[in-house]
Design a protein around this motif. Sequence first.
Motif, PDB file in Angstrom:
ATOM      1  N   VAL A  80      52.369  50.208  37.404  1.00  0.00           N
ATOM      2  CA  VAL A  80      51.989  51.242  36.436  1.00  0.00           C
ATOM      3  C   VAL A  80      50.591  51.804  36.745  1.00  0.00           C
ATOM      4  N   GLU A  81      50.138  51.509  37.962  1.00  0.00           N
ATOM      5  CA  GLU A  81      48.860  52.049  38.466  1.00  0.00           C
ATOM      6  C   GLU A  81      47.674  51.678  37.577  1.00  0.00           C
ATOM      7  N   MET A  82      47.729  50.467  37.046  1.00  0.00           N
ATOM      8  CA  MET A  82      46.590  49.964  36.271  1.00  0.00           C
ATOM      9  C   MET A  82      45.858  48.924  37.102  1.00  0.00           C
ATOM     10  N   VAL A  83      44.814  48.343  36.515  1.00  0.00           N
ATOM     11  CA  VAL A  83      43.929  47.487  37.294  1.00  0.00           C
ATOM     12  C   VAL A  83      43.765  46.146  36.573  1.00  0.00           C
ATOM     13  N   PRO A  84      43.980  45.027  37.290  1.00  0.00           N
ATOM     14  CA  PRO A  84      43.773  43.747  36.612  1.00  0.00           C
ATOM     15  C   PRO A  84      42.304  43.477  36.330  1.00  0.00           C
ATOM     16  N   HIS A  85      42.048  42.907  35.165  1.00  0.00           N
ATOM     17  CA  HIS A  85      40.684  42.491  34.798  1.00  0.00           C
ATOM     18  C   HIS A  85      40.790  41.003  34.480  1.00  0.00           C
ATOM     19  N   ASP A  86      40.105  40.201  35.250  1.00  0.00           N
ATOM     20  CA  ASP A  86      40.333  38.758  35.189  1.00  0.00           C
ATOM     21  C   ASP A  86      39.328  38.036  34.277  1.00  0.00           C
ATOM     22  N   ALA A  87      39.863  37.216  33.385  1.00  0.00           N
ATOM     23  CA  ALA A  87      39.022  36.223  32.678  1.00  0.00           C
ATOM     24  C   ALA A  87      39.617  34.876  33.087  1.00  0.00           C
ATOM     25  N   PRO A  88      39.169  34.341  34.228  1.00  0.00           N
ATOM     26  CA  PRO A  88      39.850  33.166  34.800  1.00  0.00           C
ATOM     27  C   PRO A  88      39.915  31.984  33.832  1.00  0.00           C
ATOM     28  N   LEU A  89      40.941  31.180  33.991  1.00  0.00           N
ATOM     29  CA  LEU A  89      41.022  29.915  33.256  1.00  0.00           C
ATOM     30  C   LEU A  89      39.877  29.031  33.711  1.00  0.00           C
ATOM     31  N   VAL A  90      39.497  28.098  32.857  1.00  0.00           N
ATOM     32  CA  VAL A  90      38.478  27.121  33.266  1.00  0.00           C
ATOM     33  C   VAL A  90      39.092  25.727  33.199  1.00  0.00           C
ATOM     34  N   LEU A  91      38.622  24.865  34.080  1.00  0.00           N
ATOM     35  CA  LEU A  91      39.144  23.501  34.123  1.00  0.00           C
ATOM     36  C   LEU A  91      38.287  22.631  33.200  1.00  0.00           C
ATOM     37  N   ARG A  92      38.930  22.159  32.116  1.00  0.00           N
ATOM     38  CA  ARG A  92      38.213  21.279  31.170  1.00  0.00           C
ATOM     39  C   ARG A  92      39.025  20.012  31.004  1.00  0.00           C
ATOM     40  N   GLU A  93      38.390  18.885  31.264  1.00  0.00           N
ATOM     41  CA  GLU A  93      39.061  17.590  31.145  1.00  0.00           C
ATOM     42  C   GLU A  93      40.420  17.604  31.835  1.00  0.00           C
ATOM     43  N   ASN A  94      40.415  18.110  33.041  1.00  0.00           N
ATOM     44  CA  ASN A  94      41.605  18.149  33.897  1.00  0.00           C
ATOM     45  C   ASN A  94      42.730  19.054  33.388  1.00  0.00           C
ATOM     46  N   ARG A  95      42.397  19.950  32.462  1.00  0.00           N
ATOM     47  CA  ARG A  95      43.399  20.895  31.942  1.00  0.00           C
ATOM     48  C   ARG A  95      42.858  22.309  32.123  1.00  0.00           C
ATOM     49  N   TRP A  96      43.673  23.192  32.695  1.00  0.00           N
ATOM     50  CA  TRP A  96      43.260  24.592  32.864  1.00  0.00           C
ATOM     51  C   TRP A  96      43.394  25.282  31.511  1.00  0.00           C
ATOM     52  N   SER A  97      42.261  25.844  31.022  1.00  0.00           N
ATOM     53  CA  SER A  97      42.250  26.367  29.645  1.00  0.00           C
ATOM     54  C   SER A  97      41.740  27.803  29.607  1.00  0.00           C
ATOM     55  N   LEU A  98      42.098  28.502  28.542  1.00  0.00           N
ATOM     56  CA  LEU A  98      41.591  29.861  28.342  1.00  0.00           C
ATOM     57  C   LEU A  98      40.084  29.820  28.162  1.00  0.00           C
ATOM     58  N   ASN A  99      39.407  30.810  28.732  1.00  0.00           N
ATOM     59  CA  ASN A  99      37.969  30.953  28.527  1.00  0.00           C
ATOM     60  C   ASN A  99      37.777  32.036  27.455  1.00  0.00           C
ATOM     61  N   LEU A 100      37.628  31.592  26.217  1.00  0.00           N
ATOM     62  CA  LEU A 100      37.617  32.540  25.089  1.00  0.00           C
ATOM     63  C   LEU A 100      36.404  33.459  25.133  1.00  0.00           C
ATOM     64  N   ASP A 101      35.293  32.949  25.669  1.00  0.00           N
ATOM     65  CA  ASP A 101      34.104  33.814  25.779  1.00  0.00           C
ATOM     66  C   ASP A 101      34.353  34.941  26.781  1.00  0.00           C
ATOM     67  N   ALA A 102      34.981  34.577  27.900  1.00  0.00           N
ATOM     68  CA  ALA A 102      35.256  35.613  28.917  1.00  0.00           C
ATOM     69  C   ALA A 102      36.275  36.630  28.392  1.00  0.00           C
ATOM     70  N   ILE A 103      37.198  36.160  27.568  1.00  0.00           N
ATOM     71  CA  ILE A 103      38.183  37.087  26.976  1.00  0.00           C
ATOM     72  C   ILE A 103      37.469  38.063  26.037  1.00  0.00           C
ATOM     73  N   GLU A 104      36.550  37.521  25.236  1.00  0.00           N
ATOM     74  CA  GLU A 104      35.804  38.416  24.335  1.00  0.00           C
ATOM     75  C   GLU A 104      34.961  39.410  25.145  1.00  0.00           C
ATOM     76  N   GLU A 105      34.345  38.922  26.221  1.00  0.00           N
ATOM     77  CA  GLU A 105      33.546  39.829  27.066  1.00  0.00           C
ATOM     78  C   GLU A 105      34.405  40.981  27.590  1.00  0.00           C
ATOM     79  N   ALA A 106      35.625  40.655  27.982  1.00  0.00           N
ATOM     80  CA  ALA A 106      36.524  41.695  28.510  1.00  0.00           C
ATOM     81  C   ALA A 106      36.833  42.725  27.428  1.00  0.00           C
ATOM     82  N   PHE A 107      37.126  42.250  26.217  1.00  0.00           N
ATOM     83  CA  PHE A 107      37.391  43.193  25.109  1.00  0.00           C
ATOM     84  C   PHE A 107      36.147  44.031  24.824  1.00  0.00           C
ATOM     85  N   LYS A 108      35.000  43.359  24.847  1.00  0.00           N
ATOM     86  CA  LYS A 108      33.736  44.086  24.607  1.00  0.00           C
ATOM     87  C   LYS A 108      33.533  45.179  25.643  1.00  0.00           C
ATOM     88  N   ALA A 109      33.982  44.865  26.873  1.00  0.00           N
ATOM     89  CA  ALA A 109      33.799  45.830  27.970  1.00  0.00           C
ATOM     90  C   ALA A 109      34.870  46.926  27.932  1.00  0.00           C
TER      91      ALA A 109
END
Length: 381
Positions: free
Chosen positions: A126-155
């Motif tokens: 659809v000719e759009m562009v990915p914007h990545d908020a990578p997962l972070v590894l916490r206690e051996n579990r790949w988890s959402l980075n909620l701060d990075a997600i908010e930064e993306a929305f802010k941007a």
Amino acid sequence: MLEGPESFGNFAGRASSKWRRFPEDVLPMHVAEMDLEVAEPIRRRLVEMVNNSDMGYLGPLPELAPAFKKFAKNRWNWEIDDQGIRLATDVGVAAVEILRKVAKPGDRVLINSPTYSSFFKWIAEVEMVPHDAPLVLRENRWSLNLDAIEEAFKAGVRVYLLCSPQNPVGTVHTREELSRVAELAAKYGALVVSDEIHAPLSWKPFTPFLSLGESANDHAVTITSTSKAWNTAGLKAGFLISQSSAIKDVMRSLPEAMNWRASLLGAFSMVEAYKNGENWLDETVKIIHENFTFLRFELAKQLPKAKFFDMSATYLAWLDLSAYGLDNLQGRLLQDGKVAVVSGPEHSHDGKYQDFIRFNFATSQTRISEAVRRMASVLEA
Ligand SMILES: Cc1ncc(COP(=O)(O)O)c(C=O)c1O
């Protein structure tokens, strides 16, 4: 070919992509298909339809909403809005058509790498562009980075393609994480497209995004199918669900062709899976959970420097092989080890995860063990 226990199929004669992409001496641990026999109620329904020459276009499917309603209530205590379902050709087509409707070429789409490789293809289509908020590894579990997600929305990013549970890391995002995502989507006026195709394959409690209340309903659409959990990807059918009048209006305006292009056999296999496929599903989740434990054991024994992470869903393991320091991992494993896996960098848009692979363990333990042995023959050499 290697033999497997009874619950695993006899692969001879199978013609799906898994069995045709590579030569016969390669162990196919790449594409997300399971080596299990398809659930008996689904096979029976398909045979009836074939014997009745019932293979025309897919018309209305009033059977789907009550079947999914009962399943979702029973499994996740989710009271769906059965007026909000729309059929789609498959999950990929639903995602592409939604993106096309709610955004325009050049817009950014939020993703969390490592994520399902086709997300990048859908976004490119659809000719759009990915914007990545990578997962972070916490206690051996790949988890959402909620701060990075908010930064993306802010941007200014306004569409979010969420993989829940997440392929390839097998993370079931928690209710708290998803509630925060819903709050953020409401705060910034974003739309979450929640891909929940792997949800039935969870062995820890899964939270459907649209079970989270008003903010979620007003800012999300779920896309899903039974094709992954019941192993019928070639049958081509999926659906989307929305639960607020504003989002339903948008979804009603998607092309009618999404329905016409879905398959009748696929659509009825979804109904059958939700209505009569839960015992099979329970058994399958048990098998893949046991395989997860088995794979951990095999890796510790044969590939001790491989890093393996906690998972709560699906049969796709994300392995960090950086300790072996091998270039072109996927190519070398294929060429020298005769094992097909998906390469790490396919799960990002910018070449990350060079030292990772995705490994499908929905097969017999004999085959898992042999695949690990072959990988070790390359990596431990
Ligand atoms: C997260 C995710 N979404 C969608 C799909 C594909 O769905 P479909 O075949 O319905 O497009 C897959 C397949 O592996 C997947 O892992």
